[in-house]
Scaffold this motif. Sequence first.
Motif, PDB file in Angstrom:
ATOM      1  N   GLY A   1      40.640  12.945  18.602  1.00  0.00           N
ATOM      2  CA  GLY A   1      39.570  12.143  19.146  1.00  0.00           C
ATOM      3  C   GLY A   1      39.505  10.900  18.676  1.00  0.00           C
TER       4      GLY A   1
ATOM      5  N   GLY B   1      38.746   3.625  23.723  1.00  0.00           N
ATOM      6  CA  GLY B   1      39.012   3.879  24.941  1.00  0.00           C
ATOM      7  C   GLY B   1      40.263   4.180  25.340  1.00  0.00           C
TER       8      GLY B   1
ATOM      9  N   GLU C   1      42.546   6.137  24.211  1.00  0.00           N
ATOM     10  CA  GLU C   1      43.095   7.674  24.405  1.00  0.00           C
ATOM     11  C   GLU C   1      42.555   8.229  25.829  1.00  0.00           C
ATOM     12  OE1 GLU C   1      42.134  11.779  22.130  1.00  0.00           O
ATOM     13  OE2 GLU C   1      43.074  10.100  21.238  1.00  0.00           O
ATOM     14  N   ALA C   2      41.081   7.636  26.233  1.00  0.00           N
ATOM     15  CA  ALA C   2      40.761   8.245  27.384  1.00  0.00           C
ATOM     16  C   ALA C   2      41.505   7.626  28.701  1.00  0.00           C
ATOM     17  CB  ALA C   2      39.309   7.665  27.740  1.00  0.00           C
TER      18      ALA C   2
ATOM     19  N   ASP D   1      43.562   9.680  31.467  1.00  0.00           N
ATOM     20  CA  ASP D   1      43.620   9.456  33.035  1.00  0.00           C
ATOM     21  C   ASP D   1      45.051   9.111  33.616  1.00  0.00           C
ATOM     22  OD1 ASP D   1      40.848   9.851  33.177  1.00  0.00           O
ATOM     23  OD2 ASP D   1      40.353   7.796  33.160  1.00  0.00           O
TER      24      ASP D   1
ATOM     25  N   GLU E   1      41.293  15.023  29.811  1.00  0.00           N
ATOM     26  CA  GLU E   1      39.828  14.470  29.633  1.00  0.00           C
ATOM     27  C   GLU E   1      39.942  14.246  27.886  1.00  0.00           C
ATOM     28  OE1 GLU E   1      36.220  15.846  32.428  1.00  0.00           O
ATOM     29  OE2 GLU E   1      37.322  17.333  31.117  1.00  0.00           O
ATOM     30  N   SER E   2      39.296  13.308  27.515  1.00  0.00           N
ATOM     31  CA  SER E   2      39.102  12.748  25.949  1.00  0.00           C
ATOM     32  C   SER E   2      37.677  12.832  25.519  1.00  0.00           C
ATOM     33  CB  SER E   2      39.747  11.376  26.015  1.00  0.00           C
ATOM     34  OG  SER E   2      39.777  10.898  24.589  1.00  0.00           O
ATOM     35  N   TYR E   3      37.584  13.360  24.408  1.00  0.00           N
ATOM     36  CA  TYR E   3      36.262  13.556  23.692  1.00  0.00           C
ATOM     37  C   TYR E   3      36.259  13.076  22.415  1.00  0.00           C
ATOM     38  CZ  TYR E   3      36.131  17.133  27.559  1.00  0.00           C
ATOM     39  OH  TYR E   3      36.117  17.817  28.649  1.00  0.00           O
TER      40      TYR E   3
ATOM     41  N   ALA F   1      41.338  15.648  22.785  1.00  0.00           N
ATOM     42  CA  ALA F   1      41.811  15.393  24.100  1.00  0.00           C
ATOM     43  C   ALA F   1      42.115  16.774  24.553  1.00  0.00           C
ATOM     44  CB  ALA F   1      42.722  14.193  24.335  1.00  0.00           C
TER      45      ALA F   1
ATOM     46  N   ALA G   1      37.560   2.472  34.860  1.00  0.00           N
ATOM     47  CA  ALA G   1      36.784   2.504  33.504  1.00  0.00           C
ATOM     48  C   ALA G   1      35.856   1.422  33.254  1.00  0.00           C
ATOM     49  CB  ALA G   1      37.787   2.848  32.537  1.00  0.00           C
TER      50      ALA G   1
ATOM     51  N   PRO H   1      34.429   7.187  22.885  1.00  0.00           N
ATOM     52  CA  PRO H   1      35.610   7.693  23.594  1.00  0.00           C
ATOM     53  C   PRO H   1      35.884   6.936  24.715  1.00  0.00           C
ATOM     54  CG  PRO H   1      34.596   9.597  22.573  1.00  0.00           C
ATOM     55  CD  PRO H   1      33.547   8.293  22.581  1.00  0.00           C
ATOM     56  N   ASP H   2      34.932   6.306  25.330  1.00  0.00           N
ATOM     57  CA  ASP H   2      34.940   5.994  26.812  1.00  0.00           C
ATOM     58  C   ASP H   2      35.326   4.326  26.453  1.00  0.00           C
ATOM     59  OD1 ASP H   2      34.673   8.202  28.184  1.00  0.00           O
ATOM     60  OD2 ASP H   2      32.404   7.717  28.144  1.00  0.00           O
TER      61      ASP H   2
END
Length: 444
Positions: free
Chosen positions: A55, A65, A67-68, A72, A101-103, A107, A146, A179-180
């Motif tokens: 993460g 962001g 990784e998120a 996607d 999804e990534s947290y 992920a 995003a 993460p976003d």
Amino acid sequence: MKKYIFSLSIAVFIANINQVKSQNKAYETTVDGVKVIVQPSGNDIVEIQTVIKGGVQNYPVDKMGIEALAMDALTECGTLKHDKNSFKDQLDKVSAKVYAESYKDYAVIRMNCIKSDFDTVWPLYTEAITQPKFDEKEFTRIKQDAISSLKADDSYPDEAIAKYLNKIAFAGRDYAKDPDGTVDAIQKLTAEETKDYYKGLLTRSRLLIVVVADLDEAAIENKVKAMLDGIKQGAPFEFKKSFFRVYKNTFSSEQRDLATNYIQGITSGPEAGTPDFDAFQVAMRIFAQRHFLEVRTNNGLSYGPGAWFSIGAISAAVFSVSTTQPDKYIDVFDKLVDKVKTEGFKPEEVINMKTIYLTGFYYKNETNTAQASSIASNEVVNGNWRRSLTMVDDIKKLTAEEVSDAFRKYIGNIVWVYQGDTKKVNPLLYTNGTLNKVGNPVTN
């Protein structure tokens, strides 16, 4: 009567679960260095989750962001064999799902389908993981989506205060990263850079695979082995956990033109996998009920006060409220904490909450997707996937004294953040209030 019904319902529910487990036991195996955990499902649904550990530990602050966006892109930018529309059309034909999804801690790339369609969906799933295209046009689209989502979050007070809390409380730590991402960070990311990041991230050393389905063990191993053939081993990876210690009460604020004022506080909680962990979970659930009763019902200060135990690489207790009377809230809060620390929780409260907690846990985990998610999070964060199967026994053993002691041990100094009318709040009440007098030193 209510207690009896709760106890009877959970007894019947757990008995049914235990019967299924005795017939089809979960197991783990290792395929080319990657742990694969399999939970037979007893139904015709196949849920597979490929977890990439780390993460926010995986990237620097200026790449938040990435990784998120990479997750996607796996399904939104097409693969080397299928463009985005063709890829999704293939899934739609069999009503299957493949998404990622990534947290903060990992992920996850998921697939869900009917067992009879498994051989059709699996190749698409492996394509998304091992052959993503990162098409420039589609990447620009998801990047803009995003950014729009981040701007929307900032205008939503509950999201904004939560992000503000993380930024202040975890300053200098990985957990301060969102993460976003941020608008500035995401705007600078390119498809090529994100693709390179994903290539470096996708290593066997970071992977965990969870299967909740009635599939033959040899078939699972053969398919996983074929997928892993195109994935390098990578450097050894260690998931890092740390204890969150708050040395003094602090207060930070931002002026915002809002209809009401938003407050969140955060303090210590036991690390996942430690002896106090389960007791503290129960303690925070009881405190949440008392917090709601005192803040909303007895004092009319907020429509939705909250308190919960946030679990991850850093685990912590969080308190939340929106109110027009922030100074009165902190007075009510301090007195409530003081009362709990002095008197502890009542035995009947603990008995009732254990029943409610376990009933809710198993109710939420009826689906294959939820079971796989529980196994994955327990393996990554707690270091013990079997906890998702044995937790009922651990919780049932807890005493009122253990639950009360866990609350006393960890609830001490608090990091408070505030967004709203700064003229309506007195910061000194949050930094020099009751908690400084009654808070016990936190040890770990």
